[in-house]
Design an enzyme around this catalytic site. Structure first.
Site, PDB file in Angstrom:
ATOM      1  N   LYS A 232       2.377   0.280  16.166  1.00 22.74           N
ATOM      2  CA  LYS A 232       3.487   0.318  15.306  1.00 22.74           C
ATOM      3  C   LYS A 232       3.742   1.430  14.622  1.00 22.74           C
ATOM      4  O   LYS A 232       4.968   1.988  14.520  1.00 22.74           O
ATOM      5  CB  LYS A 232       3.620  -1.138  14.633  1.00 22.74           C
ATOM      6  N   GLN A 233       2.692   2.077  14.297  1.00 25.11           N
ATOM      7  CA  GLN A 233       2.737   3.131  13.367  1.00 25.11           C
ATOM      8  C   GLN A 233       1.414   3.966  13.386  1.00 25.11           C
ATOM      9  O   GLN A 233       0.434   3.608  13.996  1.00 25.11           O
ATOM     10  CB  GLN A 233       2.968   2.667  11.996  1.00 25.11           C
TER      11      GLN A 233
ATOM     12  N   TRP B 117       0.812  -1.204  -0.007  1.00 23.78           N
ATOM     13  CA  TRP B 117      -0.005   0.013  -0.044  1.00 23.78           C
ATOM     14  C   TRP B 117       0.895   1.080   0.023  1.00 23.78           C
ATOM     15  O   TRP B 117       0.284   2.421  -0.319  1.00 23.78           O
ATOM     16  CB  TRP B 117      -0.975   0.288   1.120  1.00 23.78           C
TER      17      TRP B 117
ATOM     18  N   GLU C  61       0.061  -3.013  12.701  1.00 24.49           N
ATOM     19  CA  GLU C  61       0.053  -4.262  12.547  1.00 24.49           C
ATOM     20  C   GLU C  61       0.151  -4.958  14.245  1.00 24.49           C
ATOM     21  O   GLU C  61       0.499  -5.990  14.572  1.00 24.49           O
ATOM     22  CB  GLU C  61       1.091  -4.921  11.876  1.00 24.49           C
TER      23      GLU C  61
END
Lengths: 762, 762
Positions: free
Chosen positions: B590-591, B353, B480
């Site tokens: 994670k982000q 993506w 994730e």
């Protein structure tokens, strides 16, 4: 007709039937298991799973993960196919006996569950017309756990002539490998390496070492053909002994092959100990070996036989299942009960929650020593469970592995493996069940209480409070068609029970003698106990106002319902045809989950919620797991749907004997066998074992005339016999007990009869 | 100092530095990429990733799953290391030149981003004292996409003597394999099998076939050393050509090595076409090749250069990142942009993506043709996306693969791969962005609209109504560290946008010429359009009353918060040290996930919710993904925290040049490079592209004196230049446009200056 005998006449030589019978007629005693392979072999084109297994003996084998996330399991344990001592070749006047050559004039196959033997009878005619009767009897001795015995009785029917017997002991073996199955790696792997092959005192002895687990396995074979002396031929991985006899028409020749198997997990000097063991059994008259098997089984059946009147097929299936429970279960704490018992390599010989939730109920109520060993097995592996918990980021407690042999987790796909935290609750539940049935505080101190404590500690770390409720997130319940959910009802309910009982047991023990000492050793404080109770009291248990049911988890109700009626039958089992993400997105169940929770801890909800839940889940449950129908049977019985209970029961009881799941060739389904027992005792009998005592709520399926079972509760053996009109309770021995029948309390002194209710549900 | 030049003086010969520079100084043009390996090689003990790659060229390779659940991916695609044409050995009066032998008297390494070349300058002295100057220039031609050119200029400094040049063309190659890395299989695998090796017209030609994907790759090498004739030696998998020249002190010798690479995906008769191609480029004067490269880049920089005044390091990093974007992106629809560009084998050359959400913003606003090809790539693979959707049980629509080269899913661990359904929304978002920037209805009809439609159809099947809201369950958002959740805010918001735009585009096209035809072909009805709109209108978007934020998903708030402050630094990235189940159970990111949603679709929430969410998530985000800091930079800028935005920006911009994630050796991080661009344009510039038009909300980091960027909007090129006081908008060409600055509307005719606001947040 003796319902303890399962017999096949003129049995088929169809390959698919034979491989199935390898499972059905296997011999096992809980320590060793031998598949019912033809001693003389099959045509080369036949697929056969030739195997001999030892409970608890394993090797490590790599399990590569497609993506290497931290902590994923990359090495699993596998049950081992050990030395092959089945092979016996007969040469009748020079022609080798085979079911596929010459002419089979008659044959049958028998499992005698009272004698604990299997028999193969054959009348065979060679190409030259030599006709012979052969009776092959096999026994895995329950009394002499290391012994597997084969006996050949041969009688020439129409000739005098030479018979040659070649008995082999083969050390080069490997686990089953199906080249047509793409799911299996590209080649067989030999886990066992022979380190010693020899013939000593007319005994062939082989010692093998596992490739990675450091276990020694010793196999010994002693052949006996009356006073004839056999000729040994020793090769690198094989020893044969050949006997030649002049046979006379009408006169029986009897040949015995003793196999003794041992392992270094249980024996410090395995070869020496097994040599002595073999000498001991060989020195006994052979009838003693058979007789003691029969006595052992007489006790067993007397102790626990489930009787069903009015349905011969079912009665046989019920006996069969019960017999296999005994054959599968380890008699020491080094083994357990594999998903397939000792009858095959399915599930790689792993032990699951099946033990605690489907098999312990039988053993707790009938075979206390076995029940204790099953708990000791979990205690023995507690340190691995603690390591597992640390690996998963928990700062305290123990998390039992979803599947294991020696105690380490073997799950390849953690969302429906490691994430099934309910295993902890299951283990704790079985400890409590044992305690409730026995009030055995000594055993609690020995190991039960520590298990309760460490599993409870895990819940405290795995869960957290949110808006006043104790949540347990990211776990998988029994139903693997939904994974990694929050607040799975089954899991949370068991966690609640586990926490409560951990606190309760600590309080009981701390008042007992040496209790303080124990508490100090466990570093348990009053504060920790209270934290258990608080979490239990505030446990989040999903309830849906709209439907009035307990949703399987927090988000179950918001998912789409799977339309089972529109699903073509070839789609089942769904797991073979649907991507997990597809299943996870739907309300669709592989097996009883909330329904099971309502069975094991029924007091958590009122009966209407339980009934509504049953109705709701029944419509979306595929029973793709063999662990499902027995639970639905029990709950149907509980809810007054006796005919439905009976139908589910039939599915459960006949699963293996009728191969309804089409995979019995890989081994029996032990959990389902335990479930069959439960369906009678807990289902039709309506038996429950609680802190308040024991209770019954019997119903009678229309198809039956009666049924009976026995319960060992505390010091009392109670026979329960139900017929069309009444339910009789007979105290066979032990002290009088209060029992509850249809919620009425009685004190059972000698016997008691209560009229059967048409509908036992409130 | 020229900030288009990245230079290292007397560069280290430390192995870790060199392997990193293989990435940093690699040559690529979007079609081919060559790592910056020393032509003459390294000592045997050095680890090097010697590689040449072609965008979109792949082979299939098995990916075994530990448990074989239905539909799990068991075969992935991998980028290929193709023929090695880098090797050039020099013998100076008999001694082989090496950086590790003799004496290096001076050296540097240069990337010239205006000329599009890399240079290695060395002054070297042999053991016998022969001193030589060597300049090695390498170019992957942007104009001649199949060409990779190496030039050696050699000048003896203190001797006359013999120089031997041995130029190799090696066909036996394999992908990188690190025997010390236990995560990699036990051996290297040769994906390419040479089918043809020959020398023809002084050109060495090799044709190789992939093991499974049926692709032919052709490599051609032509060496030129002035008028000298070289001697060919042809072996089974290698061709060398050796030139011997008498060198004169002070006199330059110039050697050229042309490599042409082609593949059968793009060429019907690859060998023939590439021979012609090589002849064509060789026939041109070499200065033309260099000149056209420079012109190409002049256009590029002129078109899109991001300027930053007052921070030389950052400016260089910004240029570097922009240059790598151009080097990484395919110029046709057969390739895309791999996570590591064409600089290494990390992530196996897969496209993610990243393309749509981190890279398309740059191309949409600067390089329209490239942007179209990236969309065409998704269109070209739409059938695979439909197959993927069917495999996952969806009866309609298309689901794009999480990672792929040729269109099929390659995720090994589906919970953080296949389950990331937001890829569909991302692809749709980029189609809409292209449309908003161009109003190019023709292209929508060509492919954009069909993508919007099929992705929207997928949402309709993946989601379901519950209590009046449209839910999308069991998906994984960008973060994730939480997988397979219900109603991930990012996913649902994008799905809503996707559904709305699918309906909108259908309505636009159906009123356009040939629109009816298109609708009929797509089987789209008014009813389906309305169903899209209804689902969009009722989309479930989690909101938490207590905190006033958008929770990442339905159950995010009920989880424990991870204590980042108490986590030791060696634990990061957490995914390398924590079991997924551990991470999943916590509030830990994670982000950017919800924060990213707030950036790309800011109008879905009021600014206070966005600010509260930012504050909330910032405390629990590890930025373990390289896709994170740029988004936090953008949102910090949006919320008036300019210094914070600047700090995050620095982390993003310097990631590869300063190897801050410690894995640049495996390749550059292309998405982060796009993110650097976004952080300036969308972050500091506050640029937004919406249906209502374009808008700006500029802020100025204290450390800078100014910055500027360009936007191509519809037919208009707009230069945006920001300094300490004001923001200037200059219409470089095209028609006048309405723009919004700090929510004020202006009509830009020629230029416009707006005073800078201290705090741009409401």
């Amino acid at each position: 007709m003796d319902q303890f005998i399962y017999q096949k006449e003129d049995f088929s030589l169809d390959q698919k039937e034979l491989i199935l019978e390898e499972t059905i007629f296997h011999n096992a005693n809980g320590y060793l298991g031998v598949r019912a392979n033809f001693e003389e072999g099959y045509p080369d084109t036949y697929k056969t799973i030739r195997g001999t297994y030892i409970n608890g003996v394993y090797d490590f084998t790599p399990m590569n993960q497609a993506e290497k996330l931290h902590g994923l399991i990359e090495e699993k344990q596998t049950i081992l196919n050990v030395a092959d001592t089945q092979e016996i070749l007969l040469y009748i006047e020079g022609q080798r006996f085979s079911m596929f050559e010459g002419t089979v004039l008659g044959s049958n196959r028998i499992l005698d569950m009272k004698k604990g033997i299997t028999i193969r009878n054959i009348i065979w005619e060679s190409d030259k017309g030599h006709r012979i009767e052969i009776k092959i009897t096999r026994m895995a001795s329950f009394v002499f756990q290391h012994l597997f015995l084969i006996n050949y009785e041969m009688r020439p029917l129409n000739f005098d002539g030479e018979i040659e017997i070649v008995s082999a002991h083969k050390g080069k073996v490997s686990n089953f490998f199906d080249p047509s199955d793409p799911r299996v790696a590209g080649e067989t792997f030999e886990y066992l390496h022979l380190s010693d092959v020899k013939v000593e005192d007319d005994i062939s002895i082989m010692t093998a070492e596992t490739s990675k687990s450091g276990i020694q396995i010793c196999s010994l074979v002693k052949n006996q053909l009356e006073s004839t002396v056999g000729r040994f031929v020793q090769k690198e991985t094989e020893v044969t002994q050949t006997f030649t006899v002049r046979a006379q028409k009408g006169k029986k020749i009897s040949f015995y092959k003793y196999t003794v198997l041992g392992d270094s997990i249980r024996s410090a000097d395995v070869q020496k100990e097994m040599k002595q063991y073999l000498k001991d059994v060989v020195s006994r008259p052979v009838f003693e070996l058979y007789e003691r098997q029969e006595v052992y089984l007489k006790d067993f059946w007397n102790n626990s036989a489930l009787e069903v009147e009015g349905d011969e097929d079912l009665q046989k299936a019920v006996y069969y299942n019960q017999y296999q429970l005994l054959s599968s279960v380890s008699k020491d704490a080094y083994g357990n009960i594999a998903a397939k018992g000792l009858s095959g390599e399915g599930y790689e010989g792993h032990y699951f929650w099946d033990t605690e939730m489907y098999l312990q109920p039988f053993f707790v109520l009938n075979e206390r020593e076995i029940s204790k060993n099953l708990i000791r097995f979990r205690y023995r592996t507690l340190e691995f469970a603690k390591d597992n918990a640390r690996e998963l980021g928990h700062s305290q407690g123990a998390l039992y592995p979803w599947r294991t042999i020696m105690g380490k987790e073997c799950s390849g796909y953690f969302p429906s493996g490691t994430a099934a935290y309910h295993i902890n609750g299951d283990v704790a539940y079985s400890v409590v069940a044992y305690y409730l049935a026995t009030k055995d505080l000594e055993f609690m101190k020995e190991c039960g209480a520590e298990i309760l404590l460490e599993t409870a500690r895990l819940w405290m770390d795995a869960g957290n409070y949110y808006q006043g409720k104790f949540h347990i997130n990211e776990v998988t319940g029994p139903d693997e068609y939904t994974c990694m959910v929050n607040n799975n009802y089954y899991t949370n309910l068991l966690a609640q029970y586990n926490l409560r009982w951990a606190a309760k047991m600590v309080r009981i023990l701390s008042t007992a003698e040496t209790g303080e000492q124990w508490c100090a050793k466990m570093h348990i404080t009053e504060e920790e106990c209270r934290s258990f109770e608080e979490a239990a009291d505030n446990m989040m248990l999903p309830y849906d106002e709209e439907t009035g049911i307990n949703p399987q988890d927090d988000s179950f109700m918001q998912k789409k319902r799977w339309d089972l009626e529109k699903t073509p039958s070839e789609m089942f089992p769904l797991l073979m045809n649907c991507h997990p993400l597809n299943l996870y997105r739907y309300q669709i169940c592989k097996q009883a989950d909330t329904v099971m929770a309502h069975f094991i801890l029924e007091d958590a909800q009122d009966i209407d919620t339980i009934r509504r839940s049953y109705d709701y889940y029944e419509k979306i449950t595929t029973h793709d797991s063999s662990l499902s129908t027995c639970i639905f049977s029990i709950m149907a019985a509980r809810l007054g749907m006796t005919q439905k209970a009976y139908d589910y029961f039939g599915e459960s009881a006949k699963l293996d004997l009728f191969n309804t799941h089409k995979n019995t060739k890989d081994g029996i389904h032990t959990a389902n066998m335990g479930g069959t027992y439960m369906a009678i005792v807990y289902g039709f009998g309506g038996f429950r074992l609680k802190e308040e005592g024991i209770s019954f709520r019997p119903v009678m399926p229309k198809a039956w005339n009666g049924y009976s079972f026995k319960i060992l509760f505390e010091d009392s053996k109670i026979l329960v016999r139900v017929d069309k009109k009444q339910c009789e309770f007979i105290l066979e021995n032990g002290s009088g007990k209060e029992i509850s029948v249809y919620d009425e309390k009685y004190f059972l002194v000698r016997n008691l009869a209560v009229s059967l209710k048409e509908n036992n549900a409130e």
